[in-house]
Design a protein around this motif. Structure first.
Motif, short mmCIF file in Angstrom:
data_model
loop_
_atom_site.label_atom_id
_atom_site.label_comp_id
_atom_site.label_asym_id
_atom_site.label_seq_id
_atom_site.Cartn_x
_atom_site.Cartn_y
_atom_site.Cartn_z
N TYR A 286 0.83 -1.21 0.00
CA TYR A 286 0.00 0.00 0.00
C TYR A 286 0.86 1.26 0.00
N PHE A 287 1.83 1.32 0.92
CA PHE A 287 2.65 2.54 1.02
C PHE A 287 3.59 2.67 -0.18
N PHE A 288 4.07 1.56 -0.70
CA PHE A 288 4.94 1.61 -1.88
C PHE A 288 4.18 2.15 -3.09
N ILE A 289 2.98 1.61 -3.34
CA ILE A 289 2.18 2.05 -4.49
C ILE A 289 1.72 3.49 -4.32
N LYS A 290 1.34 3.85 -3.10
CA LYS A 290 0.88 5.23 -2.84
C LYS A 290 1.99 6.24 -3.14
N LYS A 291 3.21 5.91 -2.72
CA LYS A 291 4.35 6.80 -2.97
C LYS A 291 4.66 6.87 -4.46
#
Length: 549
Positions: A286-291
């Motif tokens: 989630y955090f990787f894709i969001k960034k």
């Protein structure tokens, strides 16, 4: 001009026949290689010729699995143009073979799901070998025919039907576990319906949260990380439960070597364990894709096509993971009869379960890769583009359905088929597109159009009633004549409106995003898979028995 056309057709036919001959040559080379290896490596065993021929049939079966079953894993990704046909074949071949060899299982039940009672063979290895050989060949022949007809069918149902038919031929109807068979029949309905509903639900959720928004880029920044992390959650859970159950205990033992790690060693992972691991992985995703999306929003356009590109890489991972899970979970079942024959020949007896030697697993793994490479593209095209048109978002929804539905069904104890789930997912997104098409740009539904027609009919009838009254009036004034002319025009105008609306409704009803002929062909193939494989296996059993006696 006609001679030029004939010359082009001849060249095209020669090119196609040359390609077909080359593919057949490679397939025969693999099968003969397996036959020769098995015969030479088991020279000290009696009945080694039986084992060699069984291995030959097993290689044929494995290639047919690759040609038919694997299309469900990569077809949607190819149809959506997330990857090319060549890339899909390479990825699927590598991950199918890896899944089979790494996590395919050391021991499996050779008689899938207890379809038949092996005690009915009375410990007679010869009849058992004949039955398993007939089952293996029957399932392979049916898969071959289904592939030629461009009909994706269930490999598991093919082998189950074949084992049932060979068992009945060898020992009568009492040998069959009819309770298990009823579950398989139930899966014909449960699998595609669940797959279609889940795929359509995901597609509608993506459309509602992103595609239907005015600012698609801003919506994508918010919701794409959520959808991709949900995909990670589903697929990691799916892989752990379905693809790592055979190597789970060894994996835990290796982890326990690390300092401060002390995990309970179990034979297979529980759902809770798989879900927790997947949840941790999903959070990182989630955090990787969001960034990543936040840093690339300047290159995104406020269009559906631009949003589609965000799902390309997740689709490639989905195709790879589905192929790995399929190789790990289904290959052992498909080559179960070959393992059973090997065990019966080597140990001169009949067992309910048998170890799968590395060479048997290799036949399955490499056979699937070869069959996929040589004959897989036509089924990949069927699944990816010949049922309904797919883009990355639709293909993503189908991939989600493939993993989520299996997890839900396994936890509820429902019998499902991965093939039927995938194809049901394709049907689901296609029918959702038809339903959404019924709505016009102003969000008017078909029912509202029908009500509008009824209102126009009432107005037209009111004009007609007024016209009749004026026409029957004996002392008409100049104003009455003007009104009569006006009423004629108004009635004609109402007729045009009604006709136009009816035409619009008719056109909306005629729109079909799912090819009906494809549905009929595929469903028909599903329904006859078990009985056809069973009948064919019975005939082959009596043929083999007649030759041997």
């Amino acid at each position: 001009m006609e001679f030029q056309t004939i010359d082009k057709l001849q060249k095209k036919a020669l090119k196609k026949s040359s390609t077909d001959f080359t593919r057949l040559g490679f397939a025969l080379f693999f099968m003969i290689g397996v036959l020769t290896f098995t015969f030479l490596s088991n020279g000290g065993i009696s009945n080694n010729m039986f084992l060699a021929v069984a291995a030959l049939i097993g290689a044929y079966m494995a290639m047919n699995i690759g040609a038919n079953d694997v299309a469900n894993n990569v077809g949607p990704a190819v149809g959506s143009k997330a990857m090319t046909m060549a890339t899909a074949i390479i990825i699927a071949a590598i991950f199918e073979a890896s899944g089979a060899l790494i996590a395919g299982g050391e021991v499996v039940k050779t008689i899938k799901n207890g379809i038949i009672d092996i005690s009915a063979f009375g410990g007679n290895p010869d009849q058992f070998i004949w039955a398993m050989m007939a089952a293996l060949l029957a399932a392979a022949l049916w898969l071959n025919f289904a592939t030629m007809m461009k009909a994706p069918v269930s490999t598991t149902h093919s082998i189950v039907g074949a084992v049932m038919g060979a068992g009945i031929a060898a020992a009568g109807f009492n040998i069959v576990n009819w309770g298990t068979m009823s579950e398989i029949v139930a899966s014909w309905i449960i699998s595609p319906v669940l797959g279609g509903v889940v795929a359509a639900a995901f597609l509608y959720a993506i459309k509602k949260s992103i595609i239907f928004k005015k600012d698609k880029v801003e919506a994508a920044k918010k919701y794409v990380p959520i959808f991709v992390s949900l995909m990670a959650l589903a697929f990691v859970t799916y892989i752990i439960l379905k693809g790592m159950k055979q190597i789970w205990s060894k994996t835990i033992e290796l982890l326990n070597i690390l300092p401060l790690v002390s995990l309970e060693v179990t034979k297979k992972p529980s759902f809770a364990t798989a879900f927790i691991i997947a949840l941790i992985f999903a959070v990182f995703v989630y955090f990787f894709i969001k960034k990543r999306i936040s840093s690339n929003t300047t290159t995104l356009e406020n269009t559906k096509a631009s949003v589609n590109t965000l799902f390309t890489i997740p689709l490639i991972f989905a195709a790879a993971l589905l192929s790995f899970a399929h190789g790990a979970n289904d290959v052992a079942n498909a080559i179960g009869p070959l393992a059973a024959i090997n065990d019966a020949v080597v140990n001169k007896g009949v067992a309910s379960s048998a170890s799968i030697p590395l060479w048997v697993m290799s036949v399955g793994a490499f056979g699937i890769a070869i069959g996929l490479t040589l004959y897989g593209p036509q089924l990949i095209k069927t699944v990816g583009s010949e049922i309904t048109e797919l883009d990355q978002i639709r293909a993503f929804s189908i991939a989600m359905s493939a993993s989520v539905t299996v997890i839900i069904a396994s936890q509820m104890g429902l019998p499902v088929s991965s093939t039927h789930i995938a194809i049901g997912g394709v049907f689901g997104v296609g029918f959702l597109r038809e339903w959404l098409h019924i709505k016009d740009e102003n969000n008017h539904t078909l029912e509202e159009d029908i009500l509008a027609i009824q209102d126009e009919e009432l107005t037209k009838n009111a004009y007609k009633s007024e016209l009749k009254t004026l026409q029957e009036k004996s002392d008409k004034t100049q104003a009455d004549y003007v009104r009569i002319v006006t009423l004629y025009k108004m009635i004609e105008n109402e007729k045009k409106i009604i006709k136009s609306t009816k035409k619009s409704i008719k056109k909306a009803k005629k729109v079909q995003y799912v090819r009906r002929d494809a549905i009929k062909k595929i469903v028909a193939a599903w329904l006859i898979t078990v009985p056809v494989a069973a009948i064919l296996a019975g005939i082959l059993y009596f043929t083999i028995k007649g030759i041997m006696i």
